[in-house]
Design an enzyme around this catalytic site. Sequence first.
Site, mmCIF file in Angstrom:
data_model
loop_
_atom_site.group_PDB
_atom_site.id
_atom_site.type_symbol
_atom_site.label_atom_id
_atom_site.label_comp_id
_atom_site.label_asym_id
_atom_site.label_seq_id
_atom_site.Cartn_x
_atom_site.Cartn_y
_atom_site.Cartn_z
ATOM 1 N N GLU A 39 -4.677 9.158 3.736
ATOM 2 C CA GLU A 39 -3.624 8.898 4.723
ATOM 3 C C GLU A 39 -2.337 9.584 4.275
ATOM 4 O O GLU A 39 -1.850 9.346 3.171
ATOM 5 C CB GLU A 39 -3.387 7.384 4.850
ATOM 6 C CG GLU A 39 -2.413 6.997 5.952
ATOM 7 C CD GLU A 39 -1.002 6.718 5.453
ATOM 8 O OE1 GLU A 39 -0.115 6.522 6.294
ATOM 9 O OE2 GLU A 39 -0.781 6.713 4.225
ATOM 10 N N HIS A 53 -0.401 -0.656 12.584
ATOM 11 C CA HIS A 53 0.430 -1.638 11.895
ATOM 12 C C HIS A 53 1.786 -1.060 11.491
ATOM 13 O O HIS A 53 2.711 -1.816 11.185
ATOM 14 C CB HIS A 53 -0.291 -2.182 10.659
ATOM 15 C CG HIS A 53 -0.460 -1.180 9.563
ATOM 16 N ND1 HIS A 53 -1.401 -0.169 9.623
ATOM 17 C CD2 HIS A 53 0.180 -1.017 8.384
ATOM 18 C CE1 HIS A 53 -1.321 0.551 8.533
ATOM 19 N NE2 HIS A 53 -0.381 0.067 7.758
ATOM 20 N N ASP A 91 4.185 -6.937 1.135
ATOM 21 C CA ASP A 91 3.961 -5.806 2.035
ATOM 22 C C ASP A 91 2.747 -6.050 2.925
ATOM 23 O O ASP A 91 2.011 -5.133 3.262
ATOM 24 C CB ASP A 91 3.786 -4.522 1.213
ATOM 25 C CG ASP A 91 4.023 -3.256 2.022
ATOM 26 O OD1 ASP A 91 4.548 -3.370 3.146
ATOM 27 O OD2 ASP A 91 3.671 -2.170 1.531
ATOM 28 N N ARG A 121 -9.920 3.984 3.412
ATOM 29 C CA ARG A 121 -8.624 4.633 3.615
ATOM 30 C C ARG A 121 -7.879 4.672 2.292
ATOM 31 O O ARG A 121 -7.715 3.642 1.625
ATOM 32 C CB ARG A 121 -7.803 3.848 4.638
ATOM 33 C CG ARG A 121 -6.375 4.327 4.847
ATOM 34 C CD ARG A 121 -5.684 3.400 5.834
ATOM 35 N NE ARG A 121 -4.285 3.736 6.080
ATOM 36 C CZ ARG A 121 -3.261 3.246 5.398
ATOM 37 N NH1 ARG A 121 -3.476 2.402 4.399
ATOM 38 N NH2 ARG A 121 -2.018 3.577 5.699
ATOM 39 N N LEU A 122 -7.452 5.858 1.888
ATOM 40 C CA LEU A 122 -6.722 6.020 0.639
ATOM 41 C C LEU A 122 -5.227 5.944 0.924
ATOM 42 O O LEU A 122 -4.628 6.882 1.454
ATOM 43 C CB LEU A 122 -7.076 7.357 -0.015
ATOM 44 C CG LEU A 122 -8.548 7.537 -0.411
ATOM 45 C CD1 LEU A 122 -8.754 8.892 -1.063
ATOM 46 C CD2 LEU A 122 -9.013 6.422 -1.333
ATOM 47 N N ASP A 123 -4.648 4.811 0.582
ATOM 48 C CA ASP A 123 -3.222 4.590 0.844
ATOM 49 C C ASP A 123 -2.395 5.148 -0.311
ATOM 50 O O ASP A 123 -2.724 4.941 -1.480
ATOM 51 C CB ASP A 123 -2.958 3.086 0.992
ATOM 52 C CG ASP A 123 -1.496 2.794 1.240
ATOM 53 O OD1 ASP A 123 -1.036 3.055 2.365
ATOM 54 O OD2 ASP A 123 -0.812 2.323 0.310
#
Length: 555
Positions: A315, A377, A55, A272-274
């Site tokens: 996010e 992205h 990924d 950034r909290l994915d």
Amino acid sequence: MSQNKYTDNGPMLNAYPDSMGGRLDDVVSFLEKEEMKDAFQSFYILPSIFNTDLDRGFSVIDYGINREMAERRDLDRLRDLGMNLKLDFILNHASVLSPQFQDLLRNGEKSKYKDFFINWNTFWAGKGTMTEEGYIQPNEELIKDMFFRKPGLPILMVRMPDGKDVPYWNTFYQEVRYPRPDACDLMANMDIQYLAADRICVFVNAALDAGKKPEEIDFTGFESYREGVIAYLESHRKYLGQMDLNVKSPLVWEHYENTLKTLAEYGARIVRLDAFAYAPKEPGKKNFMNEPDTWELLERVRALADRYHVELLPEIHASYGEKVYKKVAEQGYMTYDFFLPGLLIDAIEKKNGQKLAEWAQELVDDHIRVVNMLGCHDGIPLLDLKGMLPEEEIQKLIDTIVSRGGLVKDLHGKKNMYYQVNATYYSALGEDDRKMLLARAIQMFMPGKPQVWYLDLFAGKNDHEAVRRAGAAGHKEINRTNLSPEEMEKRLKMPVVREQVELLRFRNTCPAFSFDADFEVKCEDSRMKMAWSHEGHSAVLYVDFNDYSYRIETT
């Protein structure tokens, strides 16, 4: 050391470590050029900078620097340029190849990490029916409202050391790989003669290459060997995937703290909290943005982040009408402005910025601190606009971008759930330099911290050849073209690139901009005015959508 002294929300570059030259040191060398001086305050480096497998970075093995992509000295050079970092922390999952999951595969119930991941059957014990395949099918009333990212139950069956298959929660990607044996492999693991083993390997490997599972292989003529061959294949299978973490495990929280400490040491100011909204799980709840579970999780993570002086950026995609962005802001977090990309295209195509102006005013009035962007992205989010624009107008935007070469993505057929159009922003605007510069100028004057996708900066066009090379799931490659140093040098001479850089430098160094500055926006038909003032400094943008022109005045 260069210092960006004037604004607390200056522009942020966004790229993979290999997007601009092949390695992070190539990106830094580009940023060190005199032409790029003071253009950026921050750099969002996507997570392939870490030790990852799938990924393009979002399946993390561990948060060590990926030495094929970067070295620690590259981060030191960025610091010398006065740039801070935004880095990813994937709360919900870790790679199958992570040390913790590999320990689980080796040691099973004796593993220190047996509760680090979510054993599906333990989670659903007493709340469903055991199937012949060895996993619990949860009771319908407990699962009917759950949101899953893919068809079927989100599980990966994993072979334990005792030979049992155990299901583990797997929200995102998974892949099971079987070995392609030769005769010697089979002879070493079962009682079989060479010629029989050799003949079996021919049809077994052909079946595996055709995508069949071991139990689906036809062993006609060799039935007595079937059980032994399948046992060999299953005991040697390998996995790829992203395994969900058990947020109730103390070891997971130890991992969370160690990760935040590491990111802060790299120079991260924003984390950034994915996929954070998938992390808290309870039977009968949605499995996405559970309340109050999600907010309780974020508060615990924020307490850890505060120790290392990093700001969290959760996010999440949701429609405007759901007001999730407002909830995130009310909890005291920065959030993403996923509405700006579509609103800007809408304003430019309609030659009317009224909706855009209303959104800018709402951000200021409600004290919503955002990171905004044009491209990124992922794709261009458009269904986020539901509740802000009529659905027929959203569909018209989608049709416009697709007519310019964009690709539509939906979530396993559920277009009303999650929707992006994959395209470069330059192509989405019809590859028109005036539109691109107008969009960038407006972004620089929108409330928030502007994030700039590297390919937008270089006026990148839709890369359909990259999509073709990537295969069935390669739609996002349309906007991920890696540029060589020579190509960047060539494009830096293009007016549409040079003028964007000037806009970035202006935004980064003009004292009128700040999260605490005063803002005013007015729109009348095709004309719009955006004004910032702070401590005696002012900056005003005048826009005319009729001819895509703008001018900036400062005092």
